[in-house]
Design a protein around this motif. Structure first.
Motif, PDB file in Angstrom:
ATOM      1  N   VAL A 111      -3.696  -0.101  -7.351  1.00 35.11           N
ATOM      2  CA  VAL A 111      -3.113  -0.638  -6.116  1.00 35.11           C
ATOM      3  C   VAL A 111      -1.994   0.267  -5.627  1.00 35.11           C
ATOM      4  N   VAL A 112      -1.651   0.059  -4.379  1.00 36.47           N
ATOM      5  CA  VAL A 112      -0.591   0.853  -3.772  1.00 36.47           C
ATOM      6  C   VAL A 112       0.169  -0.057  -2.806  1.00 36.47           C
ATOM      7  N   ALA A 113       1.463   0.190  -2.682  1.00 34.89           N
ATOM      8  CA  ALA A 113       2.270  -0.611  -1.752  1.00 34.89           C
ATOM      9  C   ALA A 113       2.177  -0.021  -0.357  1.00 34.89           C
ATOM     10  N   VAL A 114       2.081  -0.907   0.624  1.00 37.73           N
ATOM     11  CA  VAL A 114       2.034  -0.452   2.015  1.00 37.73           C
ATOM     12  C   VAL A 114       3.023  -1.291   2.817  1.00 37.73           C
ATOM     13  N   ILE A 115       3.863  -0.620   3.605  1.00 34.50           N
ATOM     14  CA  ILE A 115       4.830  -1.328   4.432  1.00 34.50           C
ATOM     15  C   ILE A 115       4.238  -1.522   5.816  1.00 34.50           C
ATOM     16  N   ARG A 116       4.249  -2.767   6.295  1.00 33.84           N
ATOM     17  CA  ARG A 116       3.834  -2.993   7.682  1.00 33.84           C
ATOM     18  C   ARG A 116       5.003  -2.517   8.543  1.00 33.84           C
ATOM     19  N   GLU A 117       4.819  -1.341   9.085  1.00 35.91           N
ATOM     20  CA  GLU A 117       5.978  -0.623   9.588  1.00 35.91           C
ATOM     21  C   GLU A 117       6.608  -1.248  10.828  1.00 35.91           C
ATOM     22  N   ASP A 118       5.799  -1.938  11.624  1.00 35.54           N
ATOM     23  CA  ASP A 118       6.425  -2.518  12.828  1.00 35.54           C
ATOM     24  C   ASP A 118       7.260  -3.747  12.483  1.00 35.54           C
ATOM     25  N   GLU A 119       7.101  -4.261  11.263  1.00 31.23           N
ATOM     26  CA  GLU A 119       7.905  -5.417  10.882  1.00 31.23           C
ATOM     27  C   GLU A 119       9.133  -5.028  10.078  1.00 31.23           C
ATOM     28  N   CYS A 120       9.175  -3.785   9.642  1.00 30.06           N
ATOM     29  CA  CYS A 120      10.286  -3.334   8.790  1.00 30.06           C
ATOM     30  C   CYS A 120      11.581  -3.319   9.590  1.00 30.06           C
ATOM     31  N   LEU A 155       7.591  -3.756  -7.487  1.00 33.94           N
ATOM     32  CA  LEU A 155       9.008  -4.097  -7.568  1.00 33.94           C
ATOM     33  C   LEU A 155       9.674  -4.117  -6.199  1.00 33.94           C
ATOM     34  N   CYS A 156       9.019  -3.534  -5.201  1.00 36.57           N
ATOM     35  CA  CYS A 156       9.611  -3.496  -3.866  1.00 36.57           C
ATOM     36  C   CYS A 156       9.311  -4.768  -3.090  1.00 36.57           C
ATOM     37  N   VAL A 157       8.351  -5.563  -3.557  1.00 34.67           N
ATOM     38  CA  VAL A 157       7.897  -6.706  -2.753  1.00 34.67           C
ATOM     39  C   VAL A 157       8.965  -7.791  -2.687  1.00 34.67           C
ATOM     40  N   ASP A 158       9.534  -8.144  -3.838  1.00 34.73           N
ATOM     41  CA  ASP A 158      10.509  -9.229  -3.850  1.00 34.73           C
ATOM     42  C   ASP A 158      11.771  -8.953  -3.038  1.00 34.73           C
ATOM     43  N   PRO A 159      12.350  -7.745  -3.150  1.00 36.50           N
ATOM     44  CA  PRO A 159      13.595  -7.536  -2.414  1.00 36.50           C
ATOM     45  C   PRO A 159      13.425  -7.567  -0.895  1.00 36.50           C
ATOM     46  N   CYS A 160      12.218  -7.396  -0.388  1.00 33.36           N
ATOM     47  CA  CYS A 160      12.039  -7.279   1.063  1.00 33.36           C
ATOM     48  C   CYS A 160      12.393  -8.598   1.754  1.00 33.36           C
ATOM     49  N   PRO A 161      13.382  -8.584   2.636  1.00 39.21           N
ATOM     50  CA  PRO A 161      13.796  -9.843   3.265  1.00 39.21           C
ATOM     51  C   PRO A 161      12.812 -10.337   4.317  1.00 39.21           C
ATOM     52  N   VAL A 162      11.964  -9.470   4.816  1.00 37.83           N
ATOM     53  CA  VAL A 162      11.036  -9.904   5.862  1.00 37.83           C
ATOM     54  C   VAL A 162       9.580  -9.912   5.385  1.00 37.83           C
ATOM     55  N   ASP A 163       9.382  -9.699   4.103  1.00 42.53           N
ATOM     56  CA  ASP A 163       8.039  -9.755   3.517  1.00 42.53           C
ATOM     57  C   ASP A 163       7.045  -8.857   4.240  1.00 42.53           C
ATOM     58  N   CYS A 164       7.441  -7.627   4.459  1.00 45.01           N
ATOM     59  CA  CYS A 164       6.536  -6.747   5.204  1.00 45.01           C
ATOM     60  C   CYS A 164       5.847  -5.749   4.283  1.00 45.01           C
ATOM     61  N   ILE A 165       5.918  -5.972   2.960  1.00 39.68           N
ATOM     62  CA  ILE A 165       5.271  -5.040   2.028  1.00 39.68           C
ATOM     63  C   ILE A 165       4.044  -5.716   1.415  1.00 39.68           C
ATOM     64  N   ASP A 166       2.923  -5.046   1.525  1.00 43.44           N
ATOM     65  CA  ASP A 166       1.690  -5.550   0.923  1.00 43.44           C
ATOM     66  C   ASP A 166       1.309  -4.640  -0.236  1.00 43.44           C
ATOM     67  N   ILE A 167       0.737  -5.263  -1.264  1.00 44.75           N
ATOM     68  CA  ILE A 167       0.166  -4.463  -2.352  1.00 44.75           C
ATOM     69  C   ILE A 167      -1.346  -4.515  -2.152  1.00 44.75           C
ATOM     70  N   ILE A 168      -1.907  -3.381  -1.807  1.00 41.78           N
ATOM     71  CA  ILE A 168      -3.338  -3.356  -1.508  1.00 41.78           C
ATOM     72  C   ILE A 168      -4.062  -2.433  -2.485  1.00 41.78           C
ATOM     73  N   PRO A 169      -5.347  -2.695  -2.713  1.00 42.29           N
ATOM     74  CA  PRO A 169      -6.111  -1.790  -3.564  1.00 42.29           C
ATOM     75  C   PRO A 169      -6.227  -0.420  -2.902  1.00 42.29           C
ATOM     76  N   VAL A 170      -6.181   0.615  -3.720  1.00 42.34           N
ATOM     77  CA  VAL A 170      -6.334   1.967  -3.181  1.00 42.34           C
ATOM     78  C   VAL A 170      -7.738   2.089  -2.600  1.00 42.34           C
ATOM     79  N   PRO A 171      -7.854   2.466  -1.336  1.00 45.72           N
ATOM     80  CA  PRO A 171      -9.195   2.564  -0.758  1.00 45.72           C
ATOM     81  C   PRO A 171     -10.035   3.639  -1.452  1.00 45.72           C
ATOM     82  N   THR A 172     -11.301   3.349  -1.639  1.00 49.31           N
ATOM     83  CA  THR A 172     -12.194   4.322  -2.283  1.00 49.31           C
ATOM     84  C   THR A 172     -12.596   5.372  -1.263  1.00 49.31           C
TER      85      THR A 172
END
Lengths: 199, 727
Positions: A111-120, A155-172
């Motif tokens: 998996v990899v973390a991805v930030i929904r950038e327009d919500e950051c 570890l980055c998911v919890d600190p995010c105050p706006v919940d804009c970080i997703d943990i997604i599977p690495v695309p094949t």
């Protein structure tokens, strides 16, 4: 008296040998001293280095140390899963024990973390939480994850105050794609062509 | 002139099935409506699209640039318009779409301007290599390794043999066979360029003995050259690069090594042809010879197909019976793979399209248990232990598989071909190979992660240390300052300059800040205690102790500050008092003193009263004593009150006098106003008394006095007014 003088040479030679070997061993102990427990390095090499802390230790090496000192079980590494437990069990000469369910669930999919950038909102909290320095961005500016450096430790998911970080599977992709394991006896090969005597 | 050739271990003899497609000459392929050109048709980094949707392109124009040393550009294979740059189905076994440039053909197939080199021998070798690179030429035999890279061996490499691989050992495929029959001269021209580039001691062409016509053609073409055509016996997989090198030279490519390591360069027939076209004719690689074969195809044969031609268009062109078509295989029956989608394009490595009917190539049979017959070991051309590798792959013991040289497997499929249990061995090896690669990638990644993590830890520690050092430096500086101040505290009193004030003020500030910081530390500790409590830490006791300590410290600091402030205030007052003008003191003092005494007396009275109350009736003597005390105090207080009143009145009078001296009219007016007020008040009281019917005699006197005073004030005012008017 005669008895003594007869044995004297034997005793002397034994003493001389003892001193000699003692000196050699003493020298070797200093010269070839091992600074650190090499088993820790070996264990550390087996751990996946996500540094996620799910084992309850602040990183992979501390967990390796605690396994080496026999102060913790070998089944605490969630990202490593059963493969890692098997490897550690082999190295430590212990029996395999299944992953401690309390620590979380293992997923084989990277998996990899991805930030929904327009919500950051640019709070930098995730940047500080990332053990890999894999999140880029300055205060009040949008952040982004450097995917190649991300270990998916979440570890980055919890600190995010706006919940804009997703943990997604690495695309094949064509690059990281792998052949599926053959199904074994009783199965007919799938899309692979058969290699048959085509008389 | 018979030359010694060597044999390879193992190998198999599958039915050739070549005659279906090698009987007819090469035909031009179709110009499809759309050509789909994947940006990755080679080993290495994918090319980067260099055109945009809507661009008009000509045949041979670069549409994607190489993006590194091991990479190759892609050229438009026909003229037309770029209609899409998007992921499309491609020839990858993963069935994952790859980025493609799609060109809508205009049907003209119009070439870009091409200019061949007159005499390549006049150019630098690097220039010729650039021509080859820019033509997008990759190995045409199957792997697709960029040819220019393969032809740029390290400068110290001593190339002994240049080998042209014309073996084409895989059943069904005849692309190399027919191109040698028809275009031998051009192949030899291309080979000469390679020869000139790598400068080998000898140049060999290896051809299997099942292609007599091709052998004849090549022998004719090489008649007056130093190139030698060597016929090798038909055996699969003699056409493998490592195997052919072994057959022709007896040398084995070391495990994990390259042919260049043993002084050999090996090139495919199709590649040599493409090099000739690129260097001598200026044509980039835009088409290739592809064998179209299998029972469902009506017009079997070899076609010169434009790269990017969808397989469907090519099959259509070859009159394929789509109803009978069961599986479509790209490559040969031994090493090819079934493709999932008929829109997959023909690419640089597509040497064959096999479209067999079901009867010709039945479905794979069910895998059965390994009976340990050892046939696979006999068939393996790489001298591996296929059975061992199978067990290790099956049990996912990839480390052991690797230790048994899994990576040297060429995936030729000879072992699976001979397996009586129908075990898809190559499938196991491919899976295991991929896993080994993935594992090593993962290890590399985790090493990288460890490095990064450790670096970060080191960095954070360093930052912390720097902070600590700064904090210490600051604390030291502050302590020094304080000491300096303390030392200077005594001196300023004697000092005549204005430093005295500063020195006096400063310790106070220092104390204040000390008190504030102590308080803050205490509050912080309390906060920490609270969070610790919330988190359930086990250090609560220690924290509580610390809080106690900090609290006492803070209290002390605050006390010190308060005392210091008091002292400072008093001294400031003293100073002010001593500095003030004497006259003012004289004017102010008596009243203030009286006031003070009065207050003190009153306070004494209150205290006495309170004591009396508290004493209660328990002790008669004490009560009597206290009562007397209270009375005395009362008398004293009354007296001082009276004195104060008098003093105040006197003061007021004095002030009035002063004012009168300054402004008689105004003073007179004030006096008049006061008298009037007094009179009115008395009159009012009088009226009230009369109403109630009380004794008015006493008031009458005062009223008369007030009236008289009023009259005097009135006359005074008038006279004062007159006087000012006069003045």
């Amino acid at each position: 008296m005669e008895l003594f003088s007869e044995n004297l040479s034997a005793i002397m030679s034994l003493v001389a040998l003892a001193l000699l070997f003692g000196a050699v061993l003493g020298f070797a102990a200093i010269k070839f001293a091992v600074d650190e427990d090499p088993i820790v390095d070996q264990l550390d090499a087996l751990l996946p280095q996500t540094q996620c802390g799910q084992c309850g230790h602040p990183g992979c090496r501390p967990y390796a140390e605690s396994i080496a000192n026999d102060t913790d079980e070998i089944n605490k590494c969630v990202p490593g899963g059963d493969d890692t437990i098997h490897a550690i069990a082999d190295l430590m000469g212990k029996d395999f024990i299944p992953l401690d369910a309390e620590e979380g669930e293992h997923s084989d999919v990277p998996v990899v973390a991805v930030i929904r950038e327009d919500e950051c909102i640019g709070c930098t909290k995730c940047t500080q939480a990332c053990p890999m320095d894999a999140i880029l961005g300055s205060a009040k500016h949008m952040h982004t994850v450097i995917a190649s450096e991300c270990t998916g430790c979440d570890l980055c998911v919890d600190p995010c105050p706006v919940d804009c970080i997703d943990i997604i599977p690495v695309p094949t992709t064509q690059r990281n794609w792998t052949w599926e394991a053959p199904q074994g006896i009783g199965a007919t090969p799938g899309q692979l062509i058969p290699v048959r005597n085509i008389a | 002139m018979s030359r010694r050739i060597w044999d390879i271990p193992g190998g198999v003899h599958p039915p050739q099935n070549k005659s279906q497609s090698n009987q007819s000459p090469i035909q031009a392929g179709p110009i499809p409506k759309h050509v789909v050109l994947p940006i990755q048709q080679h080993i290495g980094s994918p090319a980067a699209p260099a055109v945009e949707v809507g661009d008009k392109v000509l045949k041979g124009q670069v549409i994607a640039e190489a993006t590194g040393f091991v990479s190759a550009p892609v050229h438009a294979s026909t003229s037309g318009t770029v209609v899409a740059i998007e992921p499309r189905a491609v020839q990858h076994p993963s069935q994952i779409d790859g980025l493609c440039v799609v060109i809508e053909s205009d049907g003209n197939d119009q070439w870009i301007e091409r200019q061949g080199v007159e005499d390549y021998a006049q150019l630098e070798k690097t220039q010729v290599l650039d021509l080859i690179r820019n033509a997008g030429i990759t190995g045409m035999g199957g792997a697709g390794f960029p040819t220019a890279v393969k032809l740029s061996p390290p400068p110290d490499a001593n190339i002994e043999q240049l080998i042209l691989n014309a073996v084409e050992c895989e059943p069904y495929i005849t692309a190399d066979d027919v191109i040698m029959r028809e275009r031998a001269e051009e192949i030899v021209a291309g080979l000469s360029i390679i020869q000139w580039l790598v400068n080998p001691k000898e140049t060999l062409i290896g051809i299997e003995d099942n292609k007599p016509e091709a052998i004849k053609a090549m022998q004719a073409a090489t008649a007056n050259t130093n190139i030698e055509v060597i016929v090798v016996p038909t055996k699969y997989p003699s056409g493998g690069e490592k195997q052919l090198i072994q057959i022709l030279t007896g040398k084995e490519v070391p495990s994990g090594g390259l042919p260049a390591n043993i002084g050999v360069v090996c090139q495919n027939v199709g590649t040599a042809y493409a090099i000739n076209r690129a260097v001598n004719h200026g044509e980039p690689l835009v088409s290739r010879i592809t064998t179209l074969t299998g029972d469902t195809i009506g017009k079997k044969g070899n076609y010169e197909v434009l790269l990017g031609t969808p397989v469907e268009a090519l099959l259509d062109f070859g009159d394929t019976n789509f109803k009978k078509l069961d599986r479509l295989i790209m490559g040969g029956p031994m090493m090819g793979f079934a493709i999932h989608d008929l829109s997959v394009p023909v690419v640089k490595v597509t040497n064959c399209l096999l479209a067999p009917a079901k009867s010709e190539l039945p479905d794979p049979r069910t895998e059965q248990a390994c009976i340990r017959c050892g046939s696979c070991e006999q068939a393996c051309p790489a001298s591996l232990l296929p059975q061992q590798l199978y067990w290790f792959s099956k049990t996912q013991d990839f480390e052991k598989a690797e230790a048994h040289n899994l990576m040297d497997c060429i995936e030729c499929g000879a072992c699976a071909f001979v397996c009586p249990s129908n075990i898809p061995l190559v499938q196991y090896y491919r899976y295991a190979k991929r896993q080994v690669r993935v594992n090593s990638e993962q290890n590399a990644k985790s090493d990288h992660a460890r490095e990064r993590f450790e670096f970060r830890q080191a960095r954070l520690e360093k930052e912390e240390q720097e902070k600590e050092a700064k904090r210490k430096a600051r604390a030291e500086a502050a302590a020094k300052k304080q000491a300096a101040k303390k030392a200077g505290k005594a001196a300023p009193k004697a000092a005549p300059t204005g430093d005295a004030d500063k020195a006096k003020a400063d310790p106070l500030t220092a104390l204040k800040s000390a008190a504030a910081s102590a308080t803050k530390r205490w509050k912080d500790a309390e906060k920490a205690y609270k969070t610790a409590e919330a988190n359930g830490s086990d250090k609560l006791e220690a924290l509580a102790n610390k809080i106690e300590q900090l609290k006492t410290k803070a209290d002390k600091a605050n006390e010190a500050f308060v005392t210091a402030r008091k002292a400072a205030k008093e001294s400031a007052k003293e100073e002010a008092a001593s500095d003030a003008p004497k006259a003012q003191v004289v004017a102010n003092d008596p009243l203030a003193e009286i006031k003070k005494t009065s207050t003190e007396d009153f306070e004494a009275l209150q205290a006495a009263k309170k004591a009396l109350e508290e004493a209660d009736q328990a002790n008669a003597d004490l009560v009597a004593e206290l009562t007397a005390k209270v009375e005395a105090a009362k008398a004293k207080s009354d007296a001082s009150k009276k004195a104060m009143k008098e003093a105040r009145a006197k003061q007021r009078e004095e002030i009035q006098k002063q004012k009168a001296a300054e402004d008689p009219v105004k003073a007179a007016q004030t006096a008049y106003d006061a008298a009037e007020k007094k009179l009115q008040k008395l009159e009012k009281s009088m009226a009230m008394l009369q109403e109630k019917g009380g004794d008015t005699s006493k008031l009458e006197g005062s009223l008369a006095d007030a009236k008289a005073a009023f009259d005097t004030a009135k006359s005074n005012l008038e006279s004062a007014k007159a006087a000012t008017e006069k003045a």
